[in-house]
Scaffold this active site. Structure first.
Site, PDB file in Angstrom:
ATOM      1  N   GLY A  31       1.218  11.410  -7.420  1.00  0.00           N
ATOM      2  CA  GLY A  31       0.593  11.947  -8.316  1.00  0.00           C
ATOM      3  C   GLY A  31      -1.222  12.071  -8.250  1.00  0.00           C
TER       4      GLY A  31
ATOM      5  N   VAL B 231      -0.626  12.004   1.696  1.00  0.00           N
ATOM      6  CA  VAL B 231      -1.073  10.736   2.552  1.00  0.00           C
ATOM      7  C   VAL B 231      -0.676  11.427   4.030  1.00  0.00           C
ATOM      8  CG1 VAL B 231      -0.410   8.549   3.367  1.00  0.00           C
ATOM      9  CG2 VAL B 231      -0.428   8.864   1.092  1.00  0.00           C
TER      10      VAL B 231
ATOM     11  N   ASP C 129      -0.526  -2.385 -11.500  1.00  0.00           N
ATOM     12  CA  ASP C 129       0.570  -1.366 -11.165  1.00  0.00           C
ATOM     13  C   ASP C 129       1.344  -1.933 -10.083  1.00  0.00           C
ATOM     14  OD1 ASP C 129       1.787   0.990 -11.585  1.00  0.00           O
ATOM     15  OD2 ASP C 129       0.320   2.203 -10.478  1.00  0.00           O
TER      16      ASP C 129
ATOM     17  N   ASP D  36      -2.573   0.506  -3.562  1.00  0.00           N
ATOM     18  CA  ASP D  36      -2.925   1.135  -4.569  1.00  0.00           C
ATOM     19  C   ASP D  36      -3.673   0.433  -5.567  1.00  0.00           C
ATOM     20  OD1 ASP D  36      -3.621   2.994  -6.402  1.00  0.00           O
ATOM     21  OD2 ASP D  36      -1.406   3.902  -6.292  1.00  0.00           O
TER      22      ASP D  36
END
Length: 543
Positions: free
Chosen positions: A43, A47, A161, A179
């Protein structure tokens, strides 16, 4: 090869750690060969793989280009750069550099050749062995522990997350957490304290307590890690809507099996021969306790919802909006089958408009996420229906209505009866039943089909029963239609009172009686009649 280039302008934020370098957008384009090789996407954006010069060495890197339309904006980008520039651990992905020019944002990481844990668990390829998976879980746990307690600062970091797609694997299958775009800094000792924040994360992994209260602690990450451990041992994703509804959520499904003493039943068949019984028991007790706070979601048949709402009769209508219409229906509390009005419990049945922006699988996933909302101040979702190209939701019925109704006028019983009387006027004018399943699908409920035509002159003519054609003047027909339209107003406060309806109809009768009576000839079969024009200009039936 890419080398760091000093910038004359000041960056939007300061990065103290010299290990994090700033690159120009032109350099990013060069190292990716103008964004040639995509190795991942999400989203946030895509990469790409590239290589940079680090002294005499060449380092392979992964470059995440953030989509300007993604959920990860400038603040999340800044947070990730500043956070990763200050922490280093063998089980955390290292940030090498970043680029920020205008709206273009890029992050340069060390390259992880074995992809993500999610890839190996849920995509085709060679499955990992049980020992490899244990090693990966142990590495991820160490990285998480470092974030929570061992960063060397007075504050810990809550990732927010933790999931299998954020566990990257190097060439030796060592786990590295990635992330940090929505990570949050908080006190290191969070036994009793918390950070209040907007709820962010991924459904299926999210701590129910955090989701319901907005109170974030390091235990929220631990819950997510517990779901990840379940993924590893079960070989199933956290949410899978391709299964039966009661099995969509991995955490509640697995917890129920474990409580039933069926731990062996949830183990991935590819791993069963590799796990010793003692190891399986230890795995059960070492994983975080995962508790399901979701409601049981009940699938309803369209036929049951039709019977419960009397085929969505107008007198069961309780509200309308851009999403569709809401009706009240009566159900048996135990079996959830339709009952007669006044018996059982009342639920609110929301019939959604037919325009679709999601496929069925995405919609069902959203419904599962809604079922996780379980709070005394939130309307409870009871179930759903996806049948004959229709989508419906069943909620608990709120008997007192909305706050808006109490502030600006409620949908009281007399107003509901006026609506019903408007339906009667429509049946009088059209000579047709309001509900007729023998008509085309879009015309079965006459009031819904006719409503858009009431403002048009030709639309009114389209409504009128041919058997009374010629017995009225155009003015009388139009005024009758306007009375009917007011009675059928969506907003109850826009409907007239019974007294106003009586006066309007009396005036209409006086007008009709004082007008010249059109000459009408009786016909033996009105359905075979054809129309002609008399000397007065009115249409009459002709046998």
């Amino acid at each position: 090869m890419l080398a760091a280039t000093p910038k004359e302008e000041e960056p939007l934020f300061r990065v103290e750690d010299r290990l994090c370098r700033r690159f120009s957008l032109d350099e990013i384009r060069s190292v990716t060969r103008n964004f040639n090789k995509v190795i991942g996407r999400g989203g946030f954006g895509k990469v790409y793989k590239g290589s940079i010069k680090d002294g005499s060495n060449t380092v392979v890197v992964a470059i995440k280009i953030l989509n300007s339309m993604s959920n990860q904006g400038a603040l999340e980008f800044q947070a990730e750069v500043e956070m990763l520039s200050k922490i280093r651990h063998c089980n955390l992905v290292s940030l090498i550099g970043y680029s920020y020019e205008g709206k273009e944002m890029a992050l340069v990481y060390e390259y992880m050749p074995q992809g993500t844990l999610d890839d190996h668990l849920h995509k085709d390829g060679s499955p990992l062995s049980w020992l490899q998976l244990l090693k990966i879980c142990k590495g991820a746990a160490r990285g998480l522990d470092y974030l929570h307690t061992g960063t060397g600062t007075q504050h810990g970091i809550i990732h927010r997350d933790v999931k299998s797609s954020n566990i990257l694997l190097d060439s030796n299958f060592a786990a590295k957490i990635s992330d940090f775009g929505i990570a949050k800094i908080g006190p290191t000792n969070q036994t009793c304290t918390h950070v209040s924040t907007l709820v962010k994360g991924t459904f299926g992994y999210m701590d129910p307590r955090y989701f319901h209260t907005g109170k974030l602690t390091i235990k929220s990450d631990v819950y997510s890690f517990g779901v990840l451990l379940l993924e590893v041992i079960c070989g199933r994703p956290a949410v899978d809507t391709s299964l039966d509804e009661e099995q969509w959520g991995l955490a509640p499904w697995a917890e129920d099996r474990i409580k039933e003493g069926k731990l062996n039943h949830i183990v991935d068949s590819r791993l069963k021969e590799q796990i010793s019984s003692n190891c399986l028991k230890d795995f059960r007790f070492f994983r975080a306790k995962v508790e399901s706070k979701s409601n049981k979601l009940n699938p309803f048949s369209l036929n049951v919802l039709k019977m419960a709402t009397r085929n969505f009769r107008p007198d069961t209508l309780v509200g309308e909006g851009g999403f569709g219409s809401v009706f009240k229906g009566w159900f048996d509390e135990q079996s959830l089958q339709a009952t007669k009005p006044g018996r059982g419990v009342i639920f609110a049945v929301k019939r959604l408009n037919e325009e679709r922006h999601q496929d069925d699988k995405e919609w069902l996933a959203d419904i599962y996420h809604l079922s996780m909302l379980n709070h005394p101040n939130l309307v409870k979702l009871i179930g759903y229906c996806l049948e004959d190209d229709r989508r419906l939701l069943v909620f608990e019925f709120i008997h007192r209505g909305s706050l808006e109704n109490h502030l600006f006028g409620s949908c009281s019983s007399p107003r509901e009866e006026i609506y019903n009387f408007g339906v009667v006027l429509l049946e009088v004018l059209s000579g047709k039943r309001n509900i007729d399943n023998n008509r085309p699908a879009n015309e079965r409920i006459q009031v819904d089909f006719i409503r858009p035509h009431l403002d048009r002159k030709q639309g009114i003519k389209r409504i009128i029963d041919t058997r009374i054609d010629g017995q009225y003047t155009t003015s009388v027909a139009r005024r009758f239609a306007m009375i009917m339209k007011r009675c059928l107003s969506i907003q109850p406060t826009d409907r007239p009172t019974a007294d106003e309806v009586v006066k309007a109809l009396e005036e209409l009768q006086d007008t009709q009686e004082s007008s010249p009576t059109p000459r009408v000839r009786k016909v033996s079969d009105p359905r075979r009649a054809t129309s002609a024009t008399t000397s007065t200009g009115a249409n009459v039936q002709k046998s």
